[in-house]
Design a protein around this motif. Sequence first.
Motif, PDB file in Angstrom:
ATOM      1  N   THR A   1       0.844  -1.182   0.000  1.00 28.98           N
ATOM      2  CA  THR A   1       0.000   0.000   0.000  1.00 28.98           C
ATOM      3  C   THR A   1       0.881   1.233   0.000  1.00 28.98           C
ATOM      4  O   THR A   1       2.110   1.133  -0.013  1.00 28.98           O
ATOM      5  CB  THR A   1      -0.949  -0.011   1.220  1.00 28.98           C
ATOM      6  OG1 THR A   1      -1.902   1.039   1.093  1.00 28.98           O
ATOM      7  CG2 THR A   1      -0.179   0.117   2.523  1.00 28.98           C
TER       8      THR A   1
ATOM      9  N   ASP B   1       1.243   5.421   1.654  1.00 34.09           N
ATOM     10  CA  ASP B   1       0.869   6.227   2.811  1.00 34.09           C
ATOM     11  C   ASP B   1       0.090   7.465   2.367  1.00 34.09           C
ATOM     12  O   ASP B   1       0.600   8.592   2.378  1.00 34.09           O
ATOM     13  CB  ASP B   1       2.128   6.618   3.592  1.00 34.09           C
ATOM     14  CG  ASP B   1       1.807   7.262   4.927  1.00 34.09           C
ATOM     15  OD1 ASP B   1       0.638   7.193   5.343  1.00 34.09           O
ATOM     16  OD2 ASP B   1       2.729   7.819   5.556  1.00 34.09           O
TER      17      ASP B   1
ATOM     18  N   HIS C   1      -4.801   4.245   2.979  1.00 36.11           N
ATOM     19  CA  HIS C   1      -5.268   3.775   4.282  1.00 36.11           C
ATOM     20  C   HIS C   1      -6.676   3.194   4.166  1.00 36.11           C
ATOM     21  O   HIS C   1      -6.988   2.157   4.772  1.00 36.11           O
ATOM     22  CB  HIS C   1      -5.270   4.926   5.287  1.00 36.11           C
ATOM     23  CG  HIS C   1      -3.912   5.522   5.499  1.00 36.11           C
ATOM     24  ND1 HIS C   1      -3.723   6.745   6.101  1.00 36.11           N
ATOM     25  CD2 HIS C   1      -2.666   5.068   5.193  1.00 36.11           C
ATOM     26  CE1 HIS C   1      -2.432   7.023   6.153  1.00 36.11           C
ATOM     27  NE2 HIS C   1      -1.771   6.025   5.596  1.00 36.11           N
ATOM     28  N   GLU C   2      -7.524   3.858   3.396  1.00 38.42           N
ATOM     29  CA  GLU C   2      -8.902   3.399   3.224  1.00 38.42           C
ATOM     30  C   GLU C   2      -8.946   2.032   2.559  1.00 38.42           C
ATOM     31  O   GLU C   2      -9.698   1.140   2.948  1.00 38.42           O
ATOM     32  CB  GLU C   2      -9.671   4.428   2.401  1.00 38.42           C
ATOM     33  CG  GLU C   2     -11.117   4.066   2.125  1.00 38.42           C
ATOM     34  CD  GLU C   2     -11.813   5.113   1.265  1.00 38.42           C
ATOM     35  OE1 GLU C   2     -12.637   4.732   0.433  1.00 38.42           O
ATOM     36  OE2 GLU C   2     -11.510   6.326   1.445  1.00 38.42           O
TER      37      GLU C   2
ATOM     38  N   GLU D   1      -7.787  -0.758   4.865  1.00 43.58           N
ATOM     39  CA  GLU D   1      -8.858  -1.130   5.796  1.00 43.58           C
ATOM     40  C   GLU D   1      -9.898  -1.996   5.094  1.00 43.58           C
ATOM     41  O   GLU D   1     -10.448  -2.931   5.694  1.00 43.58           O
ATOM     42  CB  GLU D   1      -9.517   0.130   6.373  1.00 43.58           C
ATOM     43  CG  GLU D   1      -8.649   0.865   7.375  1.00 43.58           C
ATOM     44  CD  GLU D   1      -8.278  -0.004   8.571  1.00 43.58           C
ATOM     45  OE1 GLU D   1      -9.172  -0.725   9.087  1.00 43.58           O
ATOM     46  OE2 GLU D   1      -7.108   0.007   8.978  1.00 43.58           O
TER      47      GLU D   1
ATOM     48  N   PRO E   1       0.742  -4.647   6.766  1.00 45.83           N
ATOM     49  CA  PRO E   1       0.931  -3.731   5.635  1.00 45.83           C
ATOM     50  C   PRO E   1       2.399  -3.634   5.251  1.00 45.83           C
ATOM     51  O   PRO E   1       3.289  -3.813   6.084  1.00 45.83           O
ATOM     52  CB  PRO E   1       0.400  -2.400   6.169  1.00 45.83           C
ATOM     53  CG  PRO E   1       0.588  -2.491   7.648  1.00 45.83           C
ATOM     54  CD  PRO E   1       0.397  -3.936   8.010  1.00 45.83           C
TER      55      PRO E   1
ATOM     56  N   LYS F   1       4.611  -0.799   3.277  1.00 45.22           N
ATOM     57  CA  LYS F   1       4.556   0.540   2.700  1.00 45.22           C
ATOM     58  C   LYS F   1       5.458   0.633   1.481  1.00 45.22           C
ATOM     59  O   LYS F   1       6.670   0.460   1.562  1.00 45.22           O
ATOM     60  CB  LYS F   1       4.965   1.581   3.739  1.00 45.22           C
ATOM     61  CG  LYS F   1       4.902   3.013   3.223  1.00 45.22           C
ATOM     62  CD  LYS F   1       5.351   4.002   4.287  1.00 45.22           C
ATOM     63  CE  LYS F   1       5.396   5.423   3.715  1.00 45.22           C
ATOM     64  NZ  LYS F   1       5.871   6.401   4.736  1.00 45.22           N
TER      65      LYS F   1
ATOM     66  N   ASP G   1      -3.321  -3.398  -2.353  1.00 47.22           N
ATOM     67  CA  ASP G   1      -4.321  -2.899  -1.407  1.00 47.22           C
ATOM     68  C   ASP G   1      -5.732  -2.826  -1.970  1.00 47.22           C
ATOM     69  O   ASP G   1      -6.629  -2.259  -1.334  1.00 47.22           O
ATOM     70  CB  ASP G   1      -3.900  -1.541  -0.831  1.00 47.22           C
ATOM     71  CG  ASP G   1      -3.843  -0.438  -1.878  1.00 47.22           C
ATOM     72  OD1 ASP G   1      -4.216  -0.680  -3.038  1.00 47.22           O
ATOM     73  OD2 ASP G   1      -3.417   0.673  -1.525  1.00 47.22           O
TER      74      ASP G   1
END
Length: 276
Positions: free
Chosen positions: A49, A51, A56-57, A60, A78, A80, A149
């Motif tokens: 994913t 940052d 972030h969405e 989740e 995760p 990054k 992601d």
Amino acid sequence: RAATTDRPAPAAAAAPGSLSDVIAELGAGEATPAPAGQGKVALKLQVLTVDTPLGHERLEATLGSMPTTSHLREITEPFKGVFFRDFTSLRDMLAHQKLVPPLSAEHKRKAEAMSNRDRGGGAVACALGHYAMWQQAAEAPGWTVVLEDDAVLQRGWTAQMIQHVLDKSNHDVVWLEGRSCPRMKDPGAGHGLSKSFSGGFGTTAYAISPRGAAWLASHYDFTKPVDLWMQERADADCEVSKDHDPNLPLLPFKEGKARSEIRNPLPRRRQQSWVD
């Protein structure tokens, strides 16, 4: 091509003889505490994913697709990646990214050519993320499941069932989402196989053994986007339909409905109707 035969099996408890046995043991797909020595998993899941708020969405949402009873959340973390828009240019990203050791001059030249020819700096950023995950997975004790992601877990799949599929594979790379499977006709419903591609390519979800990860990391040269390169070069397992339960989707994961910022750093309003 990646070596795929006579590899040592990843460290894991012996799996039952069929996926149906695993489902029966887990109670119709819900992960329950298994007796000592049974049902354990020797894999980890990493979600690539970036940052950003959307990153972030989406992370989740990926985690939210995993039932709390599935044991998958416990082994998911995760990872990054680099976000192209954090840099002033492609050369700036290649010069200052900290995700992987500095690339050789030859790899930088090829990455620039790929950016100009294919999908821009986002494709290079995405490739850096997968490349970094391969390097880490090469040192892992067992299988690593690489997710982007926008990966969504299909209903009914659990960590133990994914482990079972991997333990039965004779390959070091296993696709867990159908777009890159050349013989798969409909990965979301039914188990038909054909000689045509399922529509495009993707690296939304796949698993790699330590040996497979080491091969990928040592051979990737940034000449093409990582999904196209893996499709052409990696000898991967797609045929997980054997002894498959007909009540489950054929593969554990599917891609989300909007492109991720991993490789597509575009305004969110332009992403809503796209399919990655």
